[in-house]
Design a protein around this motif. Structure first.
Motif, PDB file in Angstrom:
ATOM      1  N   LEU A  60      14.981  50.496  23.049  1.00  0.00           N
ATOM      2  CA  LEU A  60      15.534  50.543  24.082  1.00  0.00           C
ATOM      3  C   LEU A  60      14.806  50.104  24.903  1.00  0.00           C
ATOM      4  CD1 LEU A  60      16.961  53.946  23.459  1.00  0.00           C
ATOM      5  CD2 LEU A  60      18.509  51.858  23.244  1.00  0.00           C
ATOM      6  N   LYS A  61      13.881  50.223  25.500  1.00  0.00           N
ATOM      7  CA  LYS A  61      12.927  49.338  26.670  1.00  0.00           C
ATOM      8  C   LYS A  61      13.512  47.272  27.251  1.00  0.00           C
ATOM      9  CE  LYS A  61      10.352  52.802  28.590  1.00  0.00           C
ATOM     10  NZ  LYS A  61       8.988  53.681  28.915  1.00  0.00           N
ATOM     11  N   LYS A  62      13.520  47.450  25.631  1.00  0.00           N
ATOM     12  CA  LYS A  62      13.900  45.657  25.020  1.00  0.00           C
ATOM     13  C   LYS A  62      15.103  44.782  25.595  1.00  0.00           C
ATOM     14  CE  LYS A  62      10.645  45.571  21.036  1.00  0.00           C
ATOM     15  NZ  LYS A  62      11.106  45.305  19.416  1.00  0.00           N
ATOM     16  N   ALA A  63      15.737  46.307  25.643  1.00  0.00           N
ATOM     17  CA  ALA A  63      17.466  45.909  26.261  1.00  0.00           C
ATOM     18  C   ALA A  63      17.933  45.401  27.562  1.00  0.00           C
ATOM     19  CB  ALA A  63      18.617  47.253  25.486  1.00  0.00           C
ATOM     20  N   ASN A  64      18.679  44.550  28.042  1.00  0.00           N
ATOM     21  CA  ASN A  64      18.367  44.318  29.734  1.00  0.00           C
ATOM     22  C   ASN A  64      20.544  44.575  29.670  1.00  0.00           C
ATOM     23  OD1 ASN A  64      20.245  42.093  27.682  1.00  0.00           O
ATOM     24  ND2 ASN A  64      18.989  40.257  28.552  1.00  0.00           N
ATOM     25  N   ILE A  77      23.543  47.051  38.785  1.00  0.00           N
ATOM     26  CA  ILE A  77      23.240  45.049  37.774  1.00  0.00           C
ATOM     27  C   ILE A  77      21.950  45.614  39.074  1.00  0.00           C
ATOM     28  CG2 ILE A  77      23.303  42.644  38.646  1.00  0.00           C
ATOM     29  CD1 ILE A  77      25.667  44.219  37.157  1.00  0.00           C
ATOM     30  N   ILE A  78      20.539  45.351  38.388  1.00  0.00           N
ATOM     31  CA  ILE A  78      19.423  45.704  38.318  1.00  0.00           C
ATOM     32  C   ILE A  78      19.539  43.827  39.480  1.00  0.00           C
ATOM     33  CG2 ILE A  78      17.303  46.218  38.445  1.00  0.00           C
ATOM     34  CD1 ILE A  78      18.828  47.954  38.846  1.00  0.00           C
ATOM     35  N   ASP A  79      18.307  43.222  40.133  1.00  0.00           N
ATOM     36  CA  ASP A  79      17.782  42.017  40.596  1.00  0.00           C
ATOM     37  C   ASP A  79      16.196  42.415  41.702  1.00  0.00           C
ATOM     38  OD1 ASP A  79      17.451  39.637  41.249  1.00  0.00           O
ATOM     39  OD2 ASP A  79      19.273  39.560  42.496  1.00  0.00           O
ATOM     40  N   GLY A  80      15.294  42.154  40.588  1.00  0.00           N
ATOM     41  CA  GLY A  80      13.800  43.117  41.079  1.00  0.00           C
ATOM     42  C   GLY A  80      13.793  44.484  41.325  1.00  0.00           C
ATOM     43  N   GLU A  81      13.860  44.180  42.336  1.00  0.00           N
ATOM     44  CA  GLU A  81      13.388  45.556  42.837  1.00  0.00           C
ATOM     45  C   GLU A  81      14.997  46.117  44.117  1.00  0.00           C
ATOM     46  OE1 GLU A  81      10.239  47.414  42.551  1.00  0.00           O
ATOM     47  OE2 GLU A  81      10.578  46.060  41.801  1.00  0.00           O
ATOM     48  N   LYS A  82      16.534  45.308  44.085  1.00  0.00           N
ATOM     49  CA  LYS A  82      17.131  45.431  44.028  1.00  0.00           C
ATOM     50  C   LYS A  82      17.929  46.199  43.627  1.00  0.00           C
ATOM     51  CE  LYS A  82      17.453  41.925  46.782  1.00  0.00           C
ATOM     52  NZ  LYS A  82      18.660  40.914  47.928  1.00  0.00           N
ATOM     53  N   SER A  83      18.934  47.210  43.402  1.00  0.00           N
ATOM     54  CA  SER A  83      20.377  47.336  42.541  1.00  0.00           C
ATOM     55  C   SER A  83      21.658  47.946  43.351  1.00  0.00           C
ATOM     56  CB  SER A  83      19.721  48.005  42.038  1.00  0.00           C
ATOM     57  OG  SER A  83      20.064  49.330  42.289  1.00  0.00           O
ATOM     58  N   LYS A  84      22.665  46.664  43.255  1.00  0.00           N
ATOM     59  CA  LYS A  84      23.871  47.541  43.608  1.00  0.00           C
ATOM     60  C   LYS A  84      25.003  47.579  42.432  1.00  0.00           C
ATOM     61  CE  LYS A  84      24.339  43.739  47.159  1.00  0.00           C
ATOM     62  NZ  LYS A  84      24.780  42.368  47.360  1.00  0.00           N
ATOM     63  N   VAL A  94      20.675  43.273  33.794  1.00  0.00           N
ATOM     64  CA  VAL A  94      19.907  42.585  34.546  1.00  0.00           C
ATOM     65  C   VAL A  94      20.265  41.688  35.257  1.00  0.00           C
ATOM     66  CG1 VAL A  94      17.501  43.456  33.249  1.00  0.00           C
ATOM     67  CG2 VAL A  94      18.963  41.386  32.780  1.00  0.00           C
ATOM     68  N   HIS A  95      20.539  41.257  36.528  1.00  0.00           N
ATOM     69  CA  HIS A  95      20.888  40.255  37.197  1.00  0.00           C
ATOM     70  C   HIS A  95      21.891  39.559  36.402  1.00  0.00           C
ATOM     71  CE1 HIS A  95      22.244  36.928  40.183  1.00  0.00           C
ATOM     72  NE2 HIS A  95      22.917  37.818  39.854  1.00  0.00           N
ATOM     73  N   GLY A  96      20.404  38.845  35.573  1.00  0.00           N
ATOM     74  CA  GLY A  96      20.457  37.279  35.051  1.00  0.00           C
ATOM     75  C   GLY A  96      21.663  37.815  33.601  1.00  0.00           C
ATOM     76  N   VAL A  97      22.093  38.515  32.848  1.00  0.00           N
ATOM     77  CA  VAL A  97      22.374  38.542  32.546  1.00  0.00           C
ATOM     78  C   VAL A  97      24.337  38.686  32.185  1.00  0.00           C
ATOM     79  CG1 VAL A  97      21.055  38.640  30.430  1.00  0.00           C
ATOM     80  CG2 VAL A  97      22.599  40.759  31.391  1.00  0.00           C
ATOM     81  N   LEU A  98      23.934  39.350  34.384  1.00  0.00           N
ATOM     82  CA  LEU A  98      26.048  38.933  34.417  1.00  0.00           C
ATOM     83  C   LEU A  98      26.509  37.899  33.838  1.00  0.00           C
ATOM     84  CD1 LEU A  98      27.828  41.024  36.197  1.00  0.00           C
ATOM     85  CD2 LEU A  98      27.104  39.684  38.091  1.00  0.00           C
ATOM     86  N   PRO A  99      26.751  37.322  34.046  1.00  0.00           N
ATOM     87  CA  PRO A  99      27.402  36.440  33.670  1.00  0.00           C
ATOM     88  C   PRO A  99      27.502  36.024  32.396  1.00  0.00           C
ATOM     89  CG  PRO A  99      26.306  34.702  34.615  1.00  0.00           C
ATOM     90  CD  PRO A  99      25.551  36.324  34.310  1.00  0.00           C
TER      91      PRO A  99
END
Length: 170
Positions: A37-41, A140-147, A106-111
């Protein structure tokens, strides 16, 4: 009771404090699958305290969405569901509103996630041959921030609406 919506295109973006570590410490987090589960983004996460239910629950058709996620062909997307098979409970509201399970990603996989959800909804629209409403809730997690992004409205407008989110970091 019929679970429905009259919203056509409602998008809400809010600051959040939720992160993956918070999910890993939840009582429903299956420690026996922790390494995988910790491998999941992208993780599908249950509702907690829904209508005073003690156990966490997922919305109707979450397992179908999870199977769609697992079969989705994209090497960048590593999706999973954050609960053991024994603890999985699906809440059936017999809805005119399709509620996609809440997710953290994670933000990178949002699209990629937007395309995944859009493709899933397109298949639903084809099968039902009617106008569908959808409710989607993502953190959505982007580094230390989330929205947190919440969409409720027409299923066929989901992708178009989500694509208007340009400056996530602002």
């Amino acid at each position: 009771m019929i679970h429905e919506s009259n919203k056509t295109n409602d998008l809400i973006i809010q600051e959040s404090n939720l992160n993956f570590s918070d999910i890993y410490s939840k009582p429903y987090f299956p420690k026996e699958f922790e390494e995988d589960l910790k491998k999941a983004n992208l993780l599908l996460i249950p509702y907690e305290g829904f209508r005073n239910l003690e156990k966490p629950v997922f919305p109707e058709e979450t397992m179908k969405f999870y199977e769609f996620l697992k079969e989705y062909e994209n090497e960048e997307l590593v999706g999973d569901i954050c609960i053991s098979d024994e603890e999985y409970v699906e809440l059936e509201l017999h809805a005119d509103l399709i509620t996609i399970a809440s997710m953290i990603l994670v933000h990178g996989v949002l699209p990629i996630a937007v395309n995944l959800i859009s493709n899933f909804l397109s298949e639903k629209i084809k099968k039902r041959n009617t106008q569908l409403k959808v409710k989607v809730h993502m953190t959505i997690i982007d580094g230390e921030k989330s929205k947190t992004i919440s969409y409720e409205g027409d299923a066929d407008k989901f992708k178009e609406t989500m694509n208007t989110i340009n400056d996530f970091n602002k």
